[in-house]
Design a protein around this motif. Structure first.
Motif, PDB file in Angstrom:
ATOM      1  N   VAL A 165     -38.342  62.264 -40.631  1.00  0.00           N
ATOM      2  CA  VAL A 165     -37.178  62.935 -40.047  1.00  0.00           C
ATOM      3  C   VAL A 165     -36.718  62.240 -38.773  1.00  0.00           C
ATOM      4  O   VAL A 165     -37.437  61.431 -38.179  1.00  0.00           O
ATOM      5  CB  VAL A 165     -37.495  64.414 -39.759  1.00  0.00           C
ATOM      6  CG1 VAL A 165     -37.929  65.131 -41.033  1.00  0.00           C
ATOM      7  CG2 VAL A 165     -38.576  64.555 -38.683  1.00  0.00           C
ATOM      8  N   THR A 166     -35.511  62.598 -38.321  1.00  0.00           N
ATOM      9  CA  THR A 166     -34.971  62.073 -37.074  1.00  0.00           C
ATOM     10  C   THR A 166     -35.389  62.964 -35.910  1.00  0.00           C
ATOM     11  O   THR A 166     -35.902  64.072 -36.108  1.00  0.00           O
ATOM     12  CB  THR A 166     -33.438  62.009 -37.139  1.00  0.00           C
ATOM     13  OG1 THR A 166     -32.934  63.352 -37.282  1.00  0.00           O
ATOM     14  CG2 THR A 166     -32.982  61.164 -38.327  1.00  0.00           C
ATOM     15  N   GLU A 167     -35.121  62.523 -34.679  1.00  0.00           N
ATOM     16  CA  GLU A 167     -35.490  63.295 -33.496  1.00  0.00           C
ATOM     17  C   GLU A 167     -34.736  64.613 -33.398  1.00  0.00           C
ATOM     18  O   GLU A 167     -35.221  65.572 -32.787  1.00  0.00           O
ATOM     19  CB  GLU A 167     -35.243  62.459 -32.235  1.00  0.00           C
ATOM     20  CG  GLU A 167     -36.156  61.256 -32.103  1.00  0.00           C
ATOM     21  CD  GLU A 167     -35.901  60.477 -30.825  1.00  0.00           C
ATOM     22  OE1 GLU A 167     -35.014  60.902 -30.037  1.00  0.00           O
ATOM     23  OE2 GLU A 167     -36.577  59.454 -30.605  1.00  0.00           O
ATOM     24  N   ALA A 168     -33.564  64.676 -34.003  1.00  0.00           N
ATOM     25  CA  ALA A 168     -32.738  65.888 -33.921  1.00  0.00           C
ATOM     26  C   ALA A 168     -33.004  66.855 -35.067  1.00  0.00           C
ATOM     27  O   ALA A 168     -32.293  67.860 -35.203  1.00  0.00           O
ATOM     28  CB  ALA A 168     -31.264  65.494 -33.908  1.00  0.00           C
ATOM     29  N   PHE A 169     -34.007  66.600 -35.861  1.00  0.00           N
ATOM     30  CA  PHE A 169     -34.263  67.379 -37.066  1.00  0.00           C
ATOM     31  C   PHE A 169     -34.443  68.868 -36.770  1.00  0.00           C
ATOM     32  O   PHE A 169     -33.722  69.720 -37.304  1.00  0.00           O
ATOM     33  CB  PHE A 169     -35.503  66.816 -37.772  1.00  0.00           C
ATOM     34  CG  PHE A 169     -35.944  67.585 -38.972  1.00  0.00           C
ATOM     35  CD1 PHE A 169     -35.252  67.496 -40.166  1.00  0.00           C
ATOM     36  CD2 PHE A 169     -37.070  68.405 -38.929  1.00  0.00           C
ATOM     37  CE1 PHE A 169     -35.657  68.206 -41.292  1.00  0.00           C
ATOM     38  CE2 PHE A 169     -37.490  69.103 -40.047  1.00  0.00           C
ATOM     39  CZ  PHE A 169     -36.783  69.005 -41.229  1.00  0.00           C
ATOM     40  N   LEU A 170     -35.390  69.207 -35.931  1.00  0.00           N
ATOM     41  CA  LEU A 170     -35.668  70.616 -35.643  1.00  0.00           C
ATOM     42  C   LEU A 170     -34.524  71.279 -34.880  1.00  0.00           C
ATOM     43  O   LEU A 170     -34.173  72.434 -35.152  1.00  0.00           O
ATOM     44  CB  LEU A 170     -36.969  70.752 -34.859  1.00  0.00           C
ATOM     45  CG  LEU A 170     -38.259  70.426 -35.612  1.00  0.00           C
ATOM     46  CD1 LEU A 170     -39.467  70.603 -34.696  1.00  0.00           C
ATOM     47  CD2 LEU A 170     -38.414  71.312 -36.842  1.00  0.00           C
ATOM     48  N   SER A 171     -33.942  70.565 -33.937  1.00  0.00           N
ATOM     49  CA  SER A 171     -32.846  71.155 -33.159  1.00  0.00           C
ATOM     50  C   SER A 171     -31.639  71.443 -34.049  1.00  0.00           C
ATOM     51  O   SER A 171     -30.925  72.430 -33.830  1.00  0.00           O
ATOM     52  CB  SER A 171     -32.449  70.233 -31.999  1.00  0.00           C
ATOM     53  OG  SER A 171     -32.007  68.975 -32.476  1.00  0.00           O
ATOM     54  N   ALA A 172     -31.402  70.606 -35.061  1.00  0.00           N
ATOM     55  CA  ALA A 172     -30.285  70.842 -35.974  1.00  0.00           C
ATOM     56  C   ALA A 172     -30.518  72.110 -36.792  1.00  0.00           C
ATOM     57  O   ALA A 172     -29.597  72.920 -36.985  1.00  0.00           O
ATOM     58  CB  ALA A 172     -30.102  69.636 -36.897  1.00  0.00           C
ATOM     59  N   HIS A 173     -31.738  72.302 -37.281  1.00  0.00           N
ATOM     60  CA  HIS A 173     -32.049  73.542 -38.004  1.00  0.00           C
ATOM     61  C   HIS A 173     -31.920  74.751 -37.076  1.00  0.00           C
ATOM     62  O   HIS A 173     -31.368  75.798 -37.475  1.00  0.00           O
ATOM     63  CB  HIS A 173     -33.466  73.475 -38.577  1.00  0.00           C
ATOM     64  CG  HIS A 173     -33.557  72.826 -39.923  1.00  0.00           C
ATOM     65  ND1 HIS A 173     -32.967  73.367 -41.046  1.00  0.00           N
ATOM     66  CD2 HIS A 173     -34.178  71.685 -40.330  1.00  0.00           C
ATOM     67  CE1 HIS A 173     -33.224  72.586 -42.098  1.00  0.00           C
ATOM     68  NE2 HIS A 173     -33.950  71.567 -41.689  1.00  0.00           N
ATOM     69  N   ALA A 174     -32.420  74.633 -35.845  1.00  0.00           N
ATOM     70  CA  ALA A 174     -32.361  75.753 -34.899  1.00  0.00           C
ATOM     71  C   ALA A 174     -30.917  76.138 -34.592  1.00  0.00           C
ATOM     72  O   ALA A 174     -30.559  77.330 -34.595  1.00  0.00           O
ATOM     73  CB  ALA A 174     -33.096  75.387 -33.613  1.00  0.00           C
ATOM     74  N   LEU A 175     -30.073  75.152 -34.324  1.00  0.00           N
ATOM     75  CA  LEU A 175     -28.671  75.428 -34.013  1.00  0.00           C
ATOM     76  C   LEU A 175     -27.956  76.069 -35.202  1.00  0.00           C
ATOM     77  O   LEU A 175     -27.188  77.025 -35.038  1.00  0.00           O
ATOM     78  CB  LEU A 175     -27.968  74.132 -33.610  1.00  0.00           C
ATOM     79  CG  LEU A 175     -26.470  74.257 -33.294  1.00  0.00           C
ATOM     80  CD1 LEU A 175     -26.242  75.205 -32.114  1.00  0.00           C
ATOM     81  CD2 LEU A 175     -25.871  72.877 -33.005  1.00  0.00           C
ATOM     82  N   ALA A 176     -28.210  75.549 -36.396  1.00  0.00           N
ATOM     83  CA  ALA A 176     -27.552  76.087 -37.592  1.00  0.00           C
ATOM     84  C   ALA A 176     -27.972  77.531 -37.859  1.00  0.00           C
ATOM     85  O   ALA A 176     -27.143  78.372 -38.225  1.00  0.00           O
ATOM     86  CB  ALA A 176     -27.867  75.210 -38.796  1.00  0.00           C
ATOM     87  N   LEU A 177     -29.236  77.838 -37.669  1.00  0.00           N
ATOM     88  CA  LEU A 177     -29.720  79.198 -37.897  1.00  0.00           C
ATOM     89  C   LEU A 177     -29.107  80.182 -36.905  1.00  0.00           C
ATOM     90  O   LEU A 177     -28.607  81.247 -37.293  1.00  0.00           O
ATOM     91  CB  LEU A 177     -31.240  79.245 -37.799  1.00  0.00           C
ATOM     92  CG  LEU A 177     -32.024  78.659 -38.984  1.00  0.00           C
ATOM     93  CD1 LEU A 177     -33.494  78.467 -38.618  1.00  0.00           C
ATOM     94  CD2 LEU A 177     -31.906  79.564 -40.223  1.00  0.00           C
ATOM     95  N   THR A 178     -29.133  79.843 -35.629  1.00  0.00           N
ATOM     96  CA  THR A 178     -28.612  80.760 -34.612  1.00  0.00           C
ATOM     97  C   THR A 178     -27.094  80.907 -34.722  1.00  0.00           C
ATOM     98  O   THR A 178     -26.557  82.010 -34.573  1.00  0.00           O
ATOM     99  CB  THR A 178     -28.995  80.287 -33.199  1.00  0.00           C
ATOM    100  OG1 THR A 178     -28.570  78.911 -33.019  1.00  0.00           O
ATOM    101  CG2 THR A 178     -30.496  80.349 -32.987  1.00  0.00           C
ATOM    102  N   THR A 179     -26.393  79.807 -35.004  1.00  0.00           N
ATOM    103  CA  THR A 179     -24.933  79.854 -35.142  1.00  0.00           C
ATOM    104  C   THR A 179     -24.518  80.710 -36.340  1.00  0.00           C
ATOM    105  O   THR A 179     -23.607  81.536 -36.253  1.00  0.00           O
ATOM    106  CB  THR A 179     -24.359  78.440 -35.284  1.00  0.00           C
ATOM    107  OG1 THR A 179     -24.712  77.655 -34.135  1.00  0.00           O
ATOM    108  CG2 THR A 179     -22.838  78.477 -35.413  1.00  0.00           C
ATOM    109  N   ALA A 180     -25.204  80.516 -37.457  1.00  0.00           N
ATOM    110  CA  ALA A 180     -24.870  81.267 -38.666  1.00  0.00           C
ATOM    111  C   ALA A 180     -25.165  82.753 -38.499  1.00  0.00           C
ATOM    112  O   ALA A 180     -24.392  83.609 -38.950  1.00  0.00           O
ATOM    113  CB  ALA A 180     -25.649  80.706 -39.858  1.00  0.00           C
ATOM    114  N   GLN A 181     -26.262  83.075 -37.842  1.00  0.00           N
ATOM    115  CA  GLN A 181     -26.589  84.481 -37.615  1.00  0.00           C
ATOM    116  C   GLN A 181     -25.528  85.160 -36.749  1.00  0.00           C
ATOM    117  O   GLN A 181     -25.125  86.292 -37.012  1.00  0.00           O
ATOM    118  CB  GLN A 181     -27.962  84.601 -36.962  1.00  0.00           C
ATOM    119  CG  GLN A 181     -29.123  84.298 -37.899  1.00  0.00           C
ATOM    120  CD  GLN A 181     -30.457  84.287 -37.186  1.00  0.00           C
ATOM    121  OE1 GLN A 181     -30.548  84.621 -36.007  1.00  0.00           O
ATOM    122  NE2 GLN A 181     -31.496  83.893 -37.892  1.00  0.00           N
ATOM    123  N   ALA A 182     -25.065  84.446 -35.733  1.00  0.00           N
ATOM    124  CA  ALA A 182     -24.035  85.015 -34.861  1.00  0.00           C
ATOM    125  C   ALA A 182     -22.700  85.153 -35.590  1.00  0.00           C
ATOM    126  O   ALA A 182     -21.995  86.159 -35.437  1.00  0.00           O
ATOM    127  CB  ALA A 182     -23.865  84.128 -33.621  1.00  0.00           C
TER     128      ALA A 182
END
Length: 304
Positions: free
Chosen positions: A93-110
């Motif tokens: 994976v890339t360095e942004a792998f976990l942060s991309a999942h975290a952002l997508a989850l929180t954004t979608a929930q909101a």
């Protein structure tokens, strides 16, 4: 958000080393944290020795060789995170792998005002072992799967509510898609996250790989029948290719099995010798799909 990255592995030490070293380089915001949970599924190489010596911070668990479904279940049961990320041990994976999942989850929930979601990242296939993350995305990397464990993040309580993976799937294939059927019944929404990139490494195609690929397709056929037994729907029939249309298609393309690893071997080697191993693999998929059907219908005949 506390991520538990669950990784089942079986005799993949060289690429697992790259996988874990990439996970150690994550650029993750301080409000999030993560752990890495590796479940060794009875490896016979030096996987466990290396992990104990070189990766003491990894949460390592061992089991006898039972397949990835059982390994992932053990990983979820031992994990401390509220959110589970599944990747395979041959994914870098890339360095942004976990942060991309975290952002997508929180954004979608909101945005959706509910948490009945999970995220699915992009998987790019590569045979470049030295620099796997340099491979570009191509159309052959596209996946229409609803739930696939190559690169997915989901709240652990949804997994527990769905019942985790069915450990009857001890051979290759379908255990993640079968769980996906149960998750879909819970009305979970798939959120695709192309920024969460994982590079799926596999060795360059060669004729020596063919027996292993044939065995994998036969296993997939047998597990496909198990999938259908659990969910006897038209959609599953289409997914596992258990229709007369697929029989006609692959039967015609292989001339009833006459175009196979033996008769196409010279052409495949010719393509490989000219640096076109990926094209050779695509040609080989014609008879590999035929073997998948053979495994499926042989398993079906045993039940009749």
């Amino acid at each position: 958000m506390f991520f538990s990255v669950v990784i089942p592995t079986y005799n993949r030490l060289p690429i697992l080393q790259k996988c874990l070293k990439a996970l150690a380089q994550q650029d993750l915001a301080p409000e999030h944290s993560y752990e890495v949970v590796v479940v060794d599924d009875g490896s016979t190489d030096d996987t466990v020795v290396w992990l104990r010596q070189e990766m003491p911070d990894i949460q390592l668990y061992e089991q006898a060789h039972k397949g990835p479904a059982a390994a992932r279940n053990l990983g979820v049961q031992k994990a401390d995170g509220d959110t589970i990320i599944f990747i395979d041990s041959d994914l870098v994976v890339t360095e942004a792998f976990l942060s991309a999942h975290a952002l997508a989850l929180t954004t979608a929930q909101a945005r959706l005002r509910h948490e009945r979601i999970f995220t699915y990242g992009r998987v790019i296939n590569t045979c470049n072992f030295d620099e796997p993350t340099t491979e570009p995305y191509t159309l052959t990397d596209f996946s229409a799967a609803y739930f696939a464990t190559g690169n997915v993040a989901i709240a652990r309580h949804w997994l527990e509510k769905a019942g985790l993976f069915d450990e009857q799937f001890q051979q290759y294939g379908w255990e993640d898609l079968e769980l996906g059927v149960r998750l879909k019944k819970l009305d979970l929404k798939l959120i695709k996250v192309p920024e969460a990139v994982g590079y799926h490494w596999h060795p360059p195609f060669s004729l020596q790989e063919i027996p292993k690929l044939i065995d994998r397709e036969m296993q997939s056929g047998r597990m496909g029948l198990l999938f259908y037994q659990k969910h006897p729907t038209l959609n599953v029939r289409m997914m596992i290719q258990m229709t007369w249309i697929h029989q006609l298609l692959w039967g015609s393309l292989t001339l009833g099995g006459r175009l196979n690893e033996k008769t196409l071997g010279p052409l495949l080697q010719w393509l490989i010798d000219r640096g076109k191993s990926q094209m050779a693999l695509e040609v080989a998929r014609i008879f590999l799909n035929w073997y998948n059907l053979k495994g499926l219908y042989a398993a079906k005949a045993k039940l009749e």
